[in-house]
Design an enzyme around this catalytic site. Structure first.
Site, PDB file in Angstrom:
ATOM      1  N   ARG A 521      87.741  83.394  40.327  1.00 51.39           N
ATOM      2  CA  ARG A 521      88.715  84.478  40.165  1.00 51.39           C
ATOM      3  C   ARG A 521      89.959  84.224  40.991  1.00 51.39           C
ATOM      4  O   ARG A 521      91.075  84.571  40.565  1.00 51.39           O
ATOM      5  CB  ARG A 521      88.071  85.816  40.571  1.00 51.39           C
ATOM      6  CG  ARG A 521      86.897  86.250  39.712  1.00 51.39           C
ATOM      7  CD  ARG A 521      87.339  86.569  38.289  1.00 51.39           C
ATOM      8  NE  ARG A 521      86.214  87.058  37.496  1.00 51.39           N
ATOM      9  CZ  ARG A 521      85.496  86.294  36.697  1.00 51.39           C
ATOM     10  NH1 ARG A 521      85.777  84.995  36.594  1.00 51.39           N
ATOM     11  NH2 ARG A 521      84.501  86.817  35.988  1.00 51.39           N
ATOM     12  N   LYS A 557      88.584  90.839  38.261  1.00 53.28           N
ATOM     13  CA  LYS A 557      87.623  91.261  37.255  1.00 53.28           C
ATOM     14  C   LYS A 557      86.201  91.115  37.795  1.00 53.28           C
ATOM     15  O   LYS A 557      85.789  90.046  38.254  1.00 53.28           O
ATOM     16  CB  LYS A 557      87.799  90.406  35.994  1.00 53.28           C
ATOM     17  CG  LYS A 557      86.844  90.804  34.871  1.00 53.28           C
ATOM     18  CD  LYS A 557      87.076  89.943  33.648  1.00 53.28           C
ATOM     19  CE  LYS A 557      86.110  90.295  32.526  1.00 53.28           C
ATOM     20  NZ  LYS A 557      86.304  89.455  31.332  1.00 53.28           N
TER      21      LYS A 557
END
Length: 582
Positions: A521, A557
């Site tokens: 991420r 996310k």
């Protein structure tokens, strides 16, 4: 592990559960597996020999001369070291001592007998001392430098064929000569006496007692010279690894010389002995084969033929043994080469310590390989622009040229792993144009727990940052040569992970855990030409001396909002560019 042709099948790579060691060391299980592989191949080779009866006839050895067809192999055989040569000389000296015992007990005690055997004893003792000097001086560490030449001479005799041949000829010549030497110094009293008996048949019975006394006093020792000559011939056969041609020439020369002595120079003495044995039967003389000189020569010839056949048979088996040892050595080298090749191939696919685990397989253990680590730094470096760059058209051969450029970029990235500075960096995999690597996977958990200082535990995180700067610098170099403007986007995170291998025929090493997900991420939410890290990683890097700037809180996310940082150290980047250029 091997096919029918004796080649190692790299598909059946062993797997198991063992403790890891240094990559340059071979574990005990590897040595045992290597020895088992050699034993299996040797058993198959021996079974093949027994099945095909190759021991009767070897294609590598000439049938008559017993030389190898390969001249190089022949030179290697003749130049082979022979540490057991000193024991051959010792056996020959024991035979000489037997000859001495026989003659000293039988022959008249004369000064010639004592002087001759004394001189021969001194010469043979000196030869034995030279042969054993190396072993004796090695036991005595305080030996003076003046005796070092003896030590060197002993080594030369054991390792050089020509000194061995010279000592063999000298030793056997002394023994063969001493077998018959004292016969030349005996008084020939039998022949004159027997000539008078031939002309005086009427006084045969009156002189019988006197003749038997002569036989008992002067002639009974003549057969013992033949026995001594046979012992002398046997002394030639104790030199097992000496060329049988040399033994053939030596024994043949001795037999010819003995035959000349028995049949010509001392024939009258032996004839007189035979006549005295059969003087009670003057009209029933035995055949010529019953005469001492004839039977002596026949006996010597029979022993010569027997010893020659034995010497030739021994030579053949010595050469066959050398031939199989040479083939066995080549088999060992071939297996070693194939094992190293398997190791290199595995280490190109898996980390070194994991490859060691596979090579040290325990066949009884089929458990899945896995390992937990407390502190691993994970990096994802991607080239987002490559997706736009990749097109499939006739100009770039349906995307082939684009893939060729990507392969060049990844290959240059892999070249950085060979630098000693980045030896702790492990490439995990590539996903499209994303390069995944990690540090901290080399050490075992036990070694990590020993190091308690946080700074020492996290040094490898700094190595990963340096590797990221090196990747950026390498990509800049590729852009200059390919006239592109690709930019790297890097995300990093550190923490606990689980490492393992998935698959058996085509194993794939990978790491799992929240640390890996967060690092991914960090890359996907990052900025071009920036290294984005989490707050925990930024704190460690600041302790290590790296400069980090807070980017702020971003939405990740699956993780929610995280506070991230950018690593920017122009000095480090410039240094990395210098390392890449060199």
């Amino acid at each position: 592990m091997t096919t029918e042709n004796g080649k190692i099948n790299t598909a059946d790579v062993p797997m198991g559960r063992y403790n890891f060691r240094h990559r340059s060391e071979r574990t005990k299980s590897q040595k045992r597996r290597f020895e088992e592989e050699l034993n299996e191949r040797m058993i198959r080779a021996i079974e093949g020999i027994n099945a095909q009866k190759q021991w009767v006839k070897s294609e590598d050895i000439q049938r008559i001369s017993l030389f190898f067809h390969d001249n190089v192999l022949e030179k290697e055989y003749r130049a082979t070291a022979l540490p057991a040569f000193k024991y051959y000389v010792t056996c020959a000296c024991i035979i000489f001592f037997c000859i001495f015992i026989v003659q000293i007990l039988v022959l008249p005690k004369t000064s010639v007998l004592g002087i001759s055997f004394g001189a021969a004893f001194l010469l043979l003792s000196f030869i034995v001392f030279i042969c054993f000097a190396g072993q004796l001086l090695q036991c005595n560490t305080k030996a003076s430098d003046s005796l070092m030449w003896i030590l060197k001479s002993s080594g030369i005799i054991a390792n050089n064929p020509w000194p061995r041949m010279a000592l063999t000829v000298t030793t056997t010549a002394i023994i063969l000569i001493m077998s018959i030497f004292n016969m030349f110094f005996l008084d020939n009293k039998i022949a004159p006496f027997f000539n008078s008996i031939n002309t005086l048949n009427e006084s045969l019975h009156g002189s019988h007692n006197h003749s038997m006394k002569i036989v008992q006093d002067d002639s009974f020792f003549l057969p013992y010279f033949i026995y001594s000559c046979i012992l002398g011939l046997i002394s030639c056969s104790v030199f097992l690894r000496v060329s049988y041609e040399l033994k053939l020439v030596t024994m043949l020369t001795a037999v010819v010389g003995y035959s000349i002595i028995f049949l010509h120079t001392h024939a009258s003495m032996l004839d007189g002995y035979s006549n005295l044995l059969y003087m009670s039967m003057p009209f029933k003389r035995p055949g010529i084969l019953k005469e001492l000189k004839t039977m002596g020569c026949v006996s010597l010839f029979i022993f010569f033929i027997t010893l020659f056949v034995l010497a030739r048979q021994n030579e053949y088996y010595c050469r066959l043994d050398f031939l199989w040892k040479n083939k066995f050595k080549k088999e060992c080298e071939e297996i070693e080469t194939m094992e190293n090749l398997n190791r290199v191939l595995l280490e190109n696919v898996l980390p070194a310590h994991v490859a060691e685990h596979f090579l040290a397989r325990n066949w009884k253990n089929e458990d899945l390989y896995h390992q937990s680590y407390d502190c691993v730094c994970v990096m994802f470096a991607s080239i987002p622009d490559f997706k736009e760059f990749y097109t499939e058209s006739d100009v770039n051969k349906e995307g082939l040229e684009c893939l060729r450029l990507l392969n060049e970029i990844i290959a240059d990235f892999d070249d950085l792993l060979s630098k000693p500075k980045f030896s702790g960096v492990e490439k995990i995999k590539t996903i499209g144009s994303t390069y995944m690597a990690a540090t901290g996977l080399s050490a075992s958990p036990g070694q990590e727990q020993i190091i308690q200082e946080p700074e020492r535990q996290c040094v490898h995180i700094g190595t990963m940052v340096e590797f990221a700067f090196a990747l950026t610098a390498k990509l800049d170099v590729i852009n200059k040569h390919s006239f592109n403007d690709f930019m790297l986007r890097v995300g990093m995170n550190h923490g606990p992970v689980v490492a393992g291998v998935i698959g058996a025929q085509k194993p794939q090493y990978d790491i799992w855990g929240n640390t890996v997900n967060v690092a991914s991420r960090m890359e996907s939410t990052g900025v071009l030409e920036k290294i984005q890290v989490t707050e925990e990683t930024a704190n460690v890097l600041q302790i290590l001396g790296y400069s980090c700037s807070c980017r702020g809180i971003i939405n990740v996310k699956g993780k929610g909002e995280l506070k991230t940082y950018f690593v920017h150290t122009e000095m480090t980047r410039t240094l990395s560019q210098g390392n890449v250029a060199t």
